[in-house]
Design a protein around this motif. Sequence first.
Motif, PDB file in Angstrom:
ATOM      1  N   THR A 148      41.207  38.231  33.775  1.00 27.01           N
ATOM      2  CA  THR A 148      39.823  38.258  33.293  1.00 27.01           C
ATOM      3  C   THR A 148      39.714  39.290  32.167  1.00 27.01           C
ATOM      4  O   THR A 148      40.635  40.077  31.938  1.00 27.01           O
ATOM      5  CB  THR A 148      38.859  38.654  34.431  1.00 27.01           C
ATOM      6  OG1 THR A 148      39.211  39.969  34.848  1.00 27.01           O
ATOM      7  CG2 THR A 148      38.946  37.696  35.599  1.00 27.01           C
ATOM      8  N   ASN A 195      35.856  47.757  34.314  1.00 24.02           N
ATOM      9  CA  ASN A 195      34.655  46.919  34.273  1.00 24.02           C
ATOM     10  C   ASN A 195      33.405  47.806  34.220  1.00 24.02           C
ATOM     11  O   ASN A 195      33.517  49.022  34.012  1.00 24.02           O
ATOM     12  CB  ASN A 195      34.643  45.938  35.456  1.00 24.02           C
ATOM     13  CG  ASN A 195      34.629  46.642  36.807  1.00 24.02           C
ATOM     14  OD1 ASN A 195      34.114  47.758  36.922  1.00 24.02           O
ATOM     15  ND2 ASN A 195      35.191  45.995  37.822  1.00 24.02           N
ATOM     16  N   GLU A 252      35.876  37.774  38.294  1.00 22.53           N
ATOM     17  CA  GLU A 252      34.741  38.686  38.050  1.00 22.53           C
ATOM     18  C   GLU A 252      33.524  38.203  38.838  1.00 22.53           C
ATOM     19  O   GLU A 252      33.334  36.998  39.019  1.00 22.53           O
ATOM     20  CB  GLU A 252      34.368  38.696  36.560  1.00 22.53           C
ATOM     21  CG  GLU A 252      35.455  39.148  35.625  1.00 22.53           C
ATOM     22  CD  GLU A 252      35.873  40.602  35.819  1.00 22.53           C
ATOM     23  OE1 GLU A 252      35.026  41.434  36.209  1.00 22.53           O
ATOM     24  OE2 GLU A 252      37.054  40.892  35.582  1.00 22.53           O
ATOM     25  N   SER A 253      32.700  39.138  39.310  1.00 26.54           N
ATOM     26  CA  SER A 253      31.435  38.762  39.950  1.00 26.54           C
ATOM     27  C   SER A 253      30.389  39.802  39.563  1.00 26.54           C
ATOM     28  O   SER A 253      30.688  40.735  38.801  1.00 26.54           O
ATOM     29  CB  SER A 253      31.600  38.732  41.469  1.00 26.54           C
ATOM     30  OG  SER A 253      31.756  40.059  41.935  1.00 26.54           O
ATOM     31  N   ASP A 254      29.187  39.655  40.103  1.00 29.86           N
ATOM     32  CA  ASP A 254      28.100  40.602  39.799  1.00 29.86           C
ATOM     33  C   ASP A 254      28.421  42.014  40.248  1.00 29.86           C
ATOM     34  O   ASP A 254      27.791  42.977  39.807  1.00 29.86           O
ATOM     35  CB  ASP A 254      26.824  40.197  40.556  1.00 29.86           C
ATOM     36  CG  ASP A 254      26.266  38.922  39.994  1.00 29.86           C
ATOM     37  OD1 ASP A 254      26.784  38.472  38.961  1.00 29.86           O
ATOM     38  OD2 ASP A 254      25.325  38.388  40.617  1.00 29.86           O
ATOM     39  N   THR A 255      29.368  42.136  41.186  1.00 29.53           N
ATOM     40  CA  THR A 255      29.635  43.469  41.742  1.00 29.53           C
ATOM     41  C   THR A 255      30.965  44.058  41.288  1.00 29.53           C
ATOM     42  O   THR A 255      31.305  45.167  41.669  1.00 29.53           O
ATOM     43  CB  THR A 255      29.617  43.430  43.285  1.00 29.53           C
ATOM     44  OG1 THR A 255      30.599  42.466  43.710  1.00 29.53           O
ATOM     45  CG2 THR A 255      28.260  43.032  43.825  1.00 29.53           C
ATOM     46  N   THR A 277      35.341  43.362  39.948  1.00 33.24           N
ATOM     47  CA  THR A 277      36.529  42.527  39.737  1.00 33.24           C
ATOM     48  C   THR A 277      37.313  42.442  41.043  1.00 33.24           C
ATOM     49  O   THR A 277      37.505  43.458  41.711  1.00 33.24           O
ATOM     50  CB  THR A 277      37.436  43.183  38.665  1.00 33.24           C
ATOM     51  OG1 THR A 277      36.632  43.489  37.519  1.00 33.24           O
ATOM     52  CG2 THR A 277      38.577  42.276  38.258  1.00 33.24           C
ATOM     53  N   HIS A 337      38.891  44.777  45.668  1.00 34.53           N
ATOM     54  CA  HIS A 337      37.651  44.615  44.903  1.00 34.53           C
ATOM     55  C   HIS A 337      37.318  45.948  44.239  1.00 34.53           C
ATOM     56  O   HIS A 337      37.115  46.963  44.913  1.00 34.53           O
ATOM     57  CB  HIS A 337      36.511  44.164  45.813  1.00 34.53           C
ATOM     58  CG  HIS A 337      35.240  43.938  45.052  1.00 34.53           C
ATOM     59  ND1 HIS A 337      35.052  42.874  44.200  1.00 34.53           N
ATOM     60  CD2 HIS A 337      34.098  44.667  44.987  1.00 34.53           C
ATOM     61  CE1 HIS A 337      33.853  42.949  43.645  1.00 34.53           C
ATOM     62  NE2 HIS A 337      33.254  44.029  44.103  1.00 34.53           N
ATOM     63  N   GLY A 394      34.675  47.794  42.326  1.00 34.98           N
ATOM     64  CA  GLY A 394      33.259  47.793  41.957  1.00 34.98           C
ATOM     65  C   GLY A 394      32.774  49.223  42.035  1.00 34.98           C
ATOM     66  O   GLY A 394      33.546  50.165  41.812  1.00 34.98           O
ATOM     67  N   GLN A 395      31.519  49.409  42.416  1.00 33.36           N
ATOM     68  CA  GLN A 395      31.034  50.772  42.566  1.00 33.36           C
ATOM     69  C   GLN A 395      31.832  51.488  43.666  1.00 33.36           C
ATOM     70  O   GLN A 395      31.951  52.705  43.683  1.00 33.36           O
ATOM     71  CB  GLN A 395      29.556  50.736  42.924  1.00 33.36           C
ATOM     72  CG  GLN A 395      28.834  51.883  42.307  1.00 33.36           C
ATOM     73  CD  GLN A 395      27.353  51.709  42.401  1.00 33.36           C
ATOM     74  OE1 GLN A 395      26.799  51.751  43.508  1.00 33.36           O
ATOM     75  NE2 GLN A 395      26.716  51.504  41.283  1.00 33.36           N
TER      76      GLN A 395
END
Length: 279
Positions: free
Chosen positions: A4, A22, A101-104, A106, A131, A133-134
Amino acid sequence: MLLTDSTKIITRDNIQLLHIDNAFASAEISLFGGHILSFKPKYDGRERLWVSQNALFDGKKPIRGGIPICWPWFGGHSGNTDLPAHGYVRAQNWDILNTEESDTGTTITLKPQTTAGEGFEGNAQLTLVVHVGQQLRIQLLTSNLGNTPFTFNCALHSYFAIADIKHCELLGLSKQYSDKTRSLQMFDTPQPYCFSEETDRVHIEQPKTLSIIDKQIKTRILSSGHDSIVVWNPWQDKSSSMDDMADDSYLTMLCVETAVTQWQEVAPQATHTLEQVIK
Ligand SMILES: O=P(O)(O)OC[C@H]1O[C@@H](O)[C@H](O)[C@@H](O)[C@@H]1O
C-alpha cells in the motif's frame, strides 16, 4: 506483492525491513523473523520498542530487541537442548501475505516460510497479523491443519524502551512467579514491582492489562490468548556477556512478554490466537 502507499521495503545489512508510515504511526517490521522493530505513534512520537545498539542484522542470528516471535516452544526445547532457544521461526525469513489500509491504520499479514522443524511434530499454519494504528496490535495465529491435536508454546517477546530500569515500575501482576534465576522456585510478585537485579520470571497468570510506569510515562500492554507473562531484564553481568548487547544497555530495556508456556493444545482445524496490544 502489492504494497500500500504507506508501506515500503528497505534493506538493512542482510535483511529486508517493511517500513510503514501512515497518518497514525510509523513502524518497522523485519521480514527476517517476522520481527517488529519499531512502533512510534504520531500523537506523542515516542518509540515504544527497544532494539540493541549491537543487534546483528545478518539474517542468521535472531535480532536482539523489538518483538521476537517465539514458536513452537518457549525457552529451551524440553527434550533436546541442542535445538534453538525460543523455537525456530525467529531465525527464518517470512513472506508478506497482505497489506491493507483502513480508517484506523495499516494491517500487514505475514507467514514464516515453513512451520515444520526438528522438535515439533504438528501440522501447523502460523500467521502474524500486525495492525499499525494509534496503537500497535499484534496477533499470532496458530492453526492446526492436521488430523490430530498438537501442543505448542509461544511468546510475543516484546522489548520495551524505557528511560531507566532502576526507576520504573510494572503494574498489573499480583500472583506467584517461577524464578528462572533461582532454580524455578515460586515467589510472590513484589509490590511495588520494581527492578534492582537480574530478572527472569514466568508469571503464571493472565492479566488483561499491564502498565510500565517510567518517569511518569505510561506504556500500556493488553494481552489475550496467553497463560503467562514473562518478565526479563538480564542486568549488568549478563548484558556484558552477550555479544549483541552493550554493557549498560540493560538500563534502558524491559521485556514484558505475552506468552503461552503451559503447552496449549490445538484441536484439528482449530486456531489459537495470541494477542498483544501496545499503547
Ligand atoms: O537470548 P534469547 O534466546 O533471545 O533469550 C532472552 C531471554 O528471553 C526470556 O524470555 C527468557 O525467559 C530468558 O531466559 C532468556 O535469557
